[in-house]
Design an enzyme around this catalytic site. Structure first.
Site, short mmCIF file in Angstrom:
data_model
loop_
_atom_site.label_atom_id
_atom_site.label_comp_id
_atom_site.label_asym_id
_atom_site.label_seq_id
_atom_site.Cartn_x
_atom_site.Cartn_y
_atom_site.Cartn_z
CE LYS A 22 -10.55 1.69 -9.85
NZ LYS A 22 -10.18 1.71 -8.43
CG ASN A 23 -6.86 3.37 -9.05
OD1 ASN A 23 -8.04 3.43 -8.69
ND2 ASN A 23 -6.15 2.25 -9.04
CB CYS A 118 -11.41 -3.54 1.27
SG CYS A 118 -9.86 -3.73 0.46
NE ARG A 123 -6.48 -1.18 -0.08
CZ ARG A 123 -7.13 -0.83 -1.19
NH1 ARG A 123 -8.27 -1.42 -1.51
NH2 ARG A 123 -6.65 0.11 -1.95
N PRO A 124 -4.42 -0.54 6.25
CG PRO A 124 -2.49 -0.88 7.52
CD PRO A 124 -3.30 -1.47 6.42
CG MET A 125 -6.29 5.00 6.74
SD MET A 125 -6.24 5.95 5.21
CE MET A 125 -6.29 7.63 5.81
CG ASP A 126 0.59 2.36 8.99
OD1 ASP A 126 -0.17 1.93 8.11
OD2 ASP A 126 1.79 2.00 9.07
CG ASP A 308 -4.54 -2.36 -9.15
OD1 ASP A 308 -4.72 -3.01 -8.10
OD2 ASP A 308 -4.50 -1.12 -9.18
CB ILE A 330 0.82 -4.76 -3.42
CG1 ILE A 330 1.94 -4.59 -4.46
CG2 ILE A 330 0.27 -3.40 -2.97
CD1 ILE A 330 3.13 -3.78 -4.03
NE ARG A 400 -15.46 -0.12 -6.10
CZ ARG A 400 -14.70 -0.29 -5.06
NH1 ARG A 400 -14.77 -1.41 -4.37
NH2 ARG A 400 -13.85 0.64 -4.67
N1 EPU Z 1 -0.57 0.40 3.44
C1 EPU Z 1 -0.34 0.44 4.80
N2 EPU Z 1 -0.56 1.62 5.46
C2 EPU Z 1 -0.98 2.74 4.81
C3 EPU Z 1 -1.21 2.70 3.41
C4 EPU Z 1 -0.99 1.50 2.75
O1 EPU Z 1 0.05 -0.55 5.41
O2 EPU Z 1 -1.16 3.79 5.47
C5 EPU Z 1 -0.36 -0.87 2.72
C6 EPU Z 1 -1.69 -1.38 2.13
O3 EPU Z 1 -2.42 -2.10 3.12
C7 EPU Z 1 -1.22 -2.23 0.99
C8 EPU Z 1 0.03 -1.50 0.50
O4 EPU Z 1 0.45 -0.65 1.58
O5 EPU Z 1 -0.87 -3.50 1.44
C9 EPU Z 1 -0.18 -0.64 -0.75
O6 EPU Z 1 -1.14 0.35 -0.50
P1 EPU Z 1 -1.16 1.75 -1.26
O7 EPU Z 1 -1.42 2.81 -0.24
O8 EPU Z 1 0.01 1.89 -2.16
O9 EPU Z 1 -2.46 1.58 -2.14
P2 EPU Z 1 -3.75 2.51 -2.22
O10 EPU Z 1 -3.35 3.92 -2.41
O11 EPU Z 1 -4.67 2.19 -1.10
C10 EPU Z 1 -3.90 2.32 -4.82
C11 EPU Z 1 -4.94 1.91 -5.81
C12 EPU Z 1 -5.17 0.41 -5.74
C13 EPU Z 1 -3.84 -0.27 -6.06
C14 EPU Z 1 -2.77 0.19 -5.06
C15 EPU Z 1 -1.40 -0.38 -5.33
C16 EPU Z 1 -6.31 3.90 -5.85
C17 EPU Z 1 -7.62 4.55 -5.59
N3 EPU Z 1 -6.18 2.63 -5.51
O12 EPU Z 1 -4.41 1.95 -3.54
O13 EPU Z 1 -6.11 0.11 -6.76
O14 EPU Z 1 -3.99 -1.67 -5.97
O15 EPU Z 1 -2.67 1.65 -5.11
O16 EPU Z 1 -0.97 -0.05 -6.60
O17 EPU Z 1 -5.42 4.51 -6.40
C18 EPU Z 1 -7.79 -1.14 -7.85
O18 EPU Z 1 -7.91 -0.21 -8.65
O19 EPU Z 1 -8.32 -2.28 -8.06
C19 EPU Z 1 -7.00 -0.94 -6.63
C20 EPU Z 1 -7.14 -1.71 -5.54
#
Ligand code: EPU
Length: 422
Positions: A22-23, A118, A123-126, A308, A330, A400
């Site tokens: 999926k991811n 969520c 889960r911010p976007m910074d 996960d 995480i 999902r």
């Molecule tokens: N984070 C920030 N700022 C950002 C981005 C992330 O603070 O700009 C923090 C997040 O809040 C979190 C941590 O960094 O605490 C990890 O986030 P990451 O960006 O690595 O995760 P993601 O890309 O949002 C993907 C998977 C998740 C999986 C995580 C970690 C996808 C679509 N989703 O999320 O999958 O848990 O990596 O491996 O690829 C799931 O499938 O159940 C799922 C949640």
């Protein structure tokens, strides 16, 4: 809303085919925005999150056609592109933010809604914003939307992320492939899904080196062409089904599984008394002997133990001999399954990012509620090992990320059925 009913039963036996990830697929699909030529993804999983990404891409002007009952996604984006990713779709699925990098690369501007919080954390976007800003994007937040633009296109740059974010690495990669000059991403995420995306982009003509390590180098090119790419095996679905025979005994072969995808997870299984054997067709899993033993687990970015699989591992450790400590590093709020497992007789204490699990002999079936995707499947696994009947409600979370879960588990002898809701 549908529910799943599980009745605890004896050993499982047989084979479970593992789908495409999926991811990985959610990152590969937006790559179609980078080229006028078609991108075909094979081994795609059939999941509601994939349908949400289809809907988002269609709203941006891309075409996505399902072939072979959804196992193949034929995508293309040759006409006019709408640069706005609407809140109505983005709020349903965070991975929608993966259109930001490709839209910026192709159009030089994009307007993408912030997803909001969520169930598992803020889960911010910074980190995404910093990474794209390093490539020359100017990004402003207005009325809940990120407005991103460039002056004369993206430019290659060296950037180090403060944390190895999976999504930010994917957005950086998809932006940098069409930027002018060379980009270097340091502290990049190393997940197999990143490697898969880099391989697909390379098949489309991108110049990328170092994926799977912490430093990825990208030489920008003028344009990308079409390609056909198979989606990598879903290591989280793999790990989840590997836990089924670990929890209720028997022997199951997970078809398509490879140790390299789940190495740190296999180390913990080994310590817990579960044997994993790599065969020509997949991974065979069974208990070595007797009761599962307690083990401590810390979730970390790849190659560490995946967050996960933490909920599913907790379901296993709930009936282990001894006390295990699980540390979630995480996400700040990813123990929502613990109180539900406790309704089934598990003894768990949660303190901030730590959960202490005192193994009990047997869990007992109960009505429980799924709070997120991985939590829902952990409750199903727990139900397989429990005495009596477990009814898991709110299973839309499950749909999902797991395709045909009842069918796959029934095929190895589990007593599981879906009850259609209103
Ligand atoms: N984070 C920030 N700022 C950002 C981005 C992330 O603070 O700009 C923090 C997040 O809040 C979190 C941590 O960094 O605490 C990890 O986030 P990451 O960006 O690595 O995760 P993601 O890309 O949002 C993907 C998977 C998740 C999986 C995580 C970690 C996808 C679509 N989703 O999320 O999958 O848990 O990596 O491996 O690829 C799931 O499938 O159940 C799922 C949640």
């Amino acid at each position: 809303m549908d529910s799943i009913i599980v009745r605890g039963n004896g050993p499982l036996s047989g084979q479970i085919p593992i789908a495409g990830a999926k991811n990985a697929c959610l990152a590969l699909m937006p790559a179609t925005l980078l080229s006028e030529e078609p991108l075909t993804l094979t081994n795609a999983p059939r999941l509601s999150d994939i349908r949400t990404m289809r809907q988002l891409l269609a709203s941006l002007g891309a075409e996505v056609t399902e072939l072979q009952e959804g196992k193949v996604l034929a995508t293309s984006c040759h006409g006019a592109i709408n640069p706005v990713a609407d809140y109505d779709i983005v709020r349903k699925m965070r991975a929608s933010n993966l259109v930001l990098g490709p839209l910026l690369a192709r159009l030089g501007h994009a307007v993408v809604s912030l997803p909001g919080g969520c169930a598992i954390g803020a889960r911010p976007m910074d980190i995404h914003i910093d990474a794209l800003t390093a490539l020359g994007a100017e990004i402003e937040l207005k009325e809940g939307y990120l407005h991103a633009k460039t002056r004369g296109g993206l430019k290659g740059a060296v950037h180090e992320m403060r944390f190895a974010s999976v999504g930010a690495t994917e957005n950086f990669l998809m932006a940098a492939v069409l930027a002018k000059g060379t980009s270097v991403l340091k502290n990049a995420a190393r997940e197999p899904e990143i490697v898969d995306l880099a391989q697909c982009l390379r098949a489309m003509g991108a110049e990328i080196e170092g994926e799977g390590t912490s430093t990825i180098t990208i030489q920008g090119v003028d344009r990308l062409h079409g390609a056909t790419h198979p989606v990598v095996t879903d290591r989280i679905e793999l790990g989840t089904y590997m836990l089924a025979p670990a929890i209720c005994g028997g022997e199951v072969e997970c078809l398509g599984g490879k140790i390299a995808l789940v190495e740190s997870f296999c180390e913990k299984l080994d310590a817990a008394g579960i044997s994993v054997e790599e065969t020509a067709t997949g991974l065979k899993v069974k208990r070595k002997n007797g009761r599962v033993k307690a083990v401590d687990v810390v979730t970390e970015p790849f190659p560490g133990f995946p967050t996960d699989l933490q909920a599913q591992m907790m379901a296993l450790l709930a009936t282990a001999e001894g006390t295990s400590v699980l540390e979630e590093k995480i996400f700040e709020n990813r123990f929502m399954h613990a109180p539900e497992l406790m309704r089934m007789g598990a003894r768990i204490e949660v303190h901030g990012g730590h959960a202490t699990v005192h193994g009990v002999e047997k869990l007992k079936g109960a009505p429980v509620m799924a709070t997120d995707l991985r939590a829902s499947v952990s409750l199903i696994l727990a139900g397989l090992a429990a005495e009596g009947e477990t009814m898991v409600s709110r299973v839309y979370h499950l749909d999902r990320g797991y395709e045909r879960v009842e069918e796959k588990l029934r095929a190895v002898g589990a007593h599981i059925e879906r009850v259609q809701g209103e």
